[in-house]
Design a protein around this motif. Structure first.
Motif, mmCIF file in Angstrom:
data_model
loop_
_atom_site.group_PDB
_atom_site.id
_atom_site.type_symbol
_atom_site.label_atom_id
_atom_site.label_comp_id
_atom_site.label_asym_id
_atom_site.label_seq_id
_atom_site.Cartn_x
_atom_site.Cartn_y
_atom_site.Cartn_z
ATOM 1 N N ASN A 27 1.676 8.513 -3.431
ATOM 2 C CA ASN A 27 1.445 7.347 -4.277
ATOM 3 C C ASN A 27 1.933 6.104 -3.549
ATOM 4 N N ALA A 28 1.451 4.947 -3.991
ATOM 5 C CA ALA A 28 1.797 3.675 -3.369
ATOM 6 C C ALA A 28 3.259 3.325 -3.590
ATOM 7 N N TRP A 29 3.778 2.451 -2.723
ATOM 8 C CA TRP A 29 5.149 1.961 -2.880
ATOM 9 C C TRP A 29 5.285 1.187 -4.180
ATOM 10 N N ALA A 30 6.412 1.386 -4.835
ATOM 11 C CA ALA A 30 6.713 0.674 -6.087
ATOM 12 C C ALA A 30 8.184 0.257 -6.036
ATOM 13 N N ASP A 31 8.511 -0.768 -6.766
ATOM 14 C CA ASP A 31 9.897 -1.230 -6.858
ATOM 15 C C ASP A 31 10.731 -0.160 -7.540
ATOM 16 N N ALA A 32 11.858 0.197 -6.928
ATOM 17 C CA ALA A 32 12.738 1.218 -7.518
ATOM 18 C C ALA A 32 13.740 0.584 -8.474
ATOM 19 N N GLY A 33 13.720 -0.751 -8.548
ATOM 20 C CA GLY A 33 14.586 -1.597 -9.335
ATOM 21 C C GLY A 33 15.216 -1.059 -10.486
ATOM 22 N N PRO A 61 -2.192 0.569 -9.011
ATOM 23 C CA PRO A 61 -2.821 0.083 -7.777
ATOM 24 C C PRO A 61 -1.766 -0.376 -6.763
ATOM 25 N N ALA A 62 -2.106 -0.163 -5.498
ATOM 26 C CA ALA A 62 -1.214 -0.620 -4.434
ATOM 27 C C ALA A 62 -1.162 -2.142 -4.445
ATOM 28 N N HIS A 63 0.014 -2.676 -4.203
ATOM 29 C CA HIS A 63 0.169 -4.130 -4.168
ATOM 30 C C HIS A 63 1.252 -4.489 -3.149
ATOM 31 N N ARG A 64 1.317 -5.755 -2.843
ATOM 32 C CA ARG A 64 2.340 -6.245 -1.915
ATOM 33 C C ARG A 64 3.687 -6.221 -2.637
ATOM 34 N N LEU A 65 4.703 -5.725 -1.945
ATOM 35 C CA LEU A 65 6.029 -5.571 -2.530
ATOM 36 C C LEU A 65 7.054 -6.054 -1.512
ATOM 37 N N THR A 66 7.914 -6.961 -1.912
ATOM 38 C CA THR A 66 8.972 -7.443 -1.034
ATOM 39 C C THR A 66 10.300 -6.879 -1.536
ATOM 40 N N GLY A 80 0.794 -1.227 0.000
ATOM 41 C CA GLY A 80 0.000 0.000 0.000
ATOM 42 C C GLY A 80 0.821 1.268 0.000
ATOM 43 N N PHE A 81 0.387 2.199 0.833
ATOM 44 C CA PHE A 81 0.908 3.548 0.828
ATOM 45 C C PHE A 81 1.704 3.843 2.103
ATOM 46 N N PRO A 82 2.731 4.686 2.004
ATOM 47 C CA PRO A 82 3.398 5.128 3.226
ATOM 48 C C PRO A 82 2.422 5.984 4.052
ATOM 49 N N THR A 132 15.683 -1.281 -2.952
ATOM 50 C CA THR A 132 14.963 -0.050 -2.630
ATOM 51 C C THR A 132 13.558 -0.072 -3.213
ATOM 52 N N ALA A 133 12.696 0.714 -2.587
ATOM 53 C CA ALA A 133 11.343 0.961 -3.083
ATOM 54 C C ALA A 133 11.135 2.470 -3.046
ATOM 55 N N ARG A 134 10.176 2.927 -3.858
ATOM 56 C CA ARG A 134 9.885 4.355 -3.932
ATOM 57 C C ARG A 134 8.402 4.618 -3.858
ATOM 58 N N ALA A 135 8.071 5.760 -3.282
ATOM 59 C CA ALA A 135 6.727 6.309 -3.331
ATOM 60 C C ALA A 135 6.899 7.788 -3.690
ATOM 61 N N ARG A 136 5.866 8.384 -4.230
ATOM 62 C CA ARG A 136 5.964 9.798 -4.618
ATOM 63 C C ARG A 136 5.033 10.631 -3.751
ATOM 64 N N VAL A 137 5.509 11.815 -3.384
ATOM 65 C CA VAL A 137 4.725 12.799 -2.646
ATOM 66 C C VAL A 137 4.481 13.972 -3.594
ATOM 67 N N LEU A 138 3.237 14.421 -3.671
ATOM 68 C CA LEU A 138 2.858 15.542 -4.543
ATOM 69 C C LEU A 138 2.178 16.638 -3.738
ATOM 70 N N TRP A 139 2.393 17.884 -4.124
ATOM 71 C CA TRP A 139 1.657 19.002 -3.557
ATOM 72 C C TRP A 139 1.692 20.172 -4.522
ATOM 73 N N ARG A 140 0.838 21.127 -4.284
ATOM 74 C CA ARG A 140 0.810 22.350 -5.090
ATOM 75 C C ARG A 140 1.125 23.546 -4.208
ATOM 76 N N ASN A 141 1.870 24.466 -4.773
ATOM 77 C CA ASN A 141 2.181 25.713 -4.089
ATOM 78 C C ASN A 141 1.179 26.771 -4.543
ATOM 79 N N THR A 142 -0.103 26.477 -4.360
ATOM 80 C CA THR A 142 -1.164 27.396 -4.745
ATOM 81 C C THR A 142 -1.534 28.252 -3.549
ATOM 82 N N VAL A 143 -1.566 29.566 -3.760
ATOM 83 C CA VAL A 143 -1.939 30.483 -2.694
ATOM 84 C C VAL A 143 -3.192 31.213 -3.128
#
Length: 181
Positions: free
Chosen positions: A175-181, A112-117, A78-80, A123-134
């Motif tokens: 975003n969900a964890w993904a293989d950084a492979g 989709p989130a899935h089980r990852l060993t 799943g997700f961090p 290493t595994a990666r997840a992405r963080v997103l945000w907007r700098n909207t004021v």
């Protein structure tokens, strides 16, 4: 007589400089502690780091990288779990959602989130997103993220390069964890 005037002038200047040094200033920032032997030994089987922040037209993205520094496989699903913190490490009222929407349109990171060993050294990666909207109100600037790889896992503090300029949106997406492979 000229020598006495010069000396007196130098003493008065030095006194003024010393008085200015005694003026109250901002409190010092505590130093970041060096890793302890147990942190270097990787007692929980993983390390978390923040990748560089990539920003364009107000949209910001950053990778969270989990390294399996243990001796056995590390399983993610799943997700961090992410909390947004200020410079005093106090949680901010920021909503953290799973998936790119409503921050951005879905893309290849929205698998989709899935089980990852993750194998030792992997290493595994997840992405963080945000907007700098004021729009209205005061913009939120965060300094840290507290991240747990999964529910119940130990949290780690990560420091995004340059902080998190969240504008006034009050939202962050992960975003969900993904293989950084």
């Amino acid at each position: 007589m000229m020598t006495v005037s010069r000396r007196l002038g130098a003493l008065l200047s030095a006194g003024a400089l010393l008085a200015a040094c005694d003026a109250p200033g901002p409190p010092p920032v505590p130093p970041t502690p060096a890793p302890t032997a147990s942190e270097n030994a990787c007692p929980d089987g993983f390390r978390l780091t923040a990748g560089p922040v990539d920003g364009a037209s107000g949209l910001r993205a950053m990778a969270l990288v989990l390294e399996n520094c243990g001796t056995g496989p590390y399983t993610l699903e799943g997700f961090p779990i992410v909390r947004v913190l200020d410079d005093r490490r106090t949680a901010l009222g920021v909503t953290v959602g799973n998936g790119s929407e409503p921050i951005s349109s879905p893309d290849s990171w929205d698998a989709p989130a899935h089980r990852l060993t993750v194998a030792p050294g992997g290493t595994a990666r997840a992405r963080v997103l945000w907007r700098n909207t004021v729009t209205e109100g005061d913009p939120v600037a965060a300094t840290y993220l507290s991240v747990a790889p999964a529910p119940g896992a130990p949290e780690r503090l990560v420091t995004p390069d340059g902080g998190l300029d969240l504008g006034t949106t009050g939202r962050l997406a992960v975003n969900a964890w993904a293989d950084a492979g």
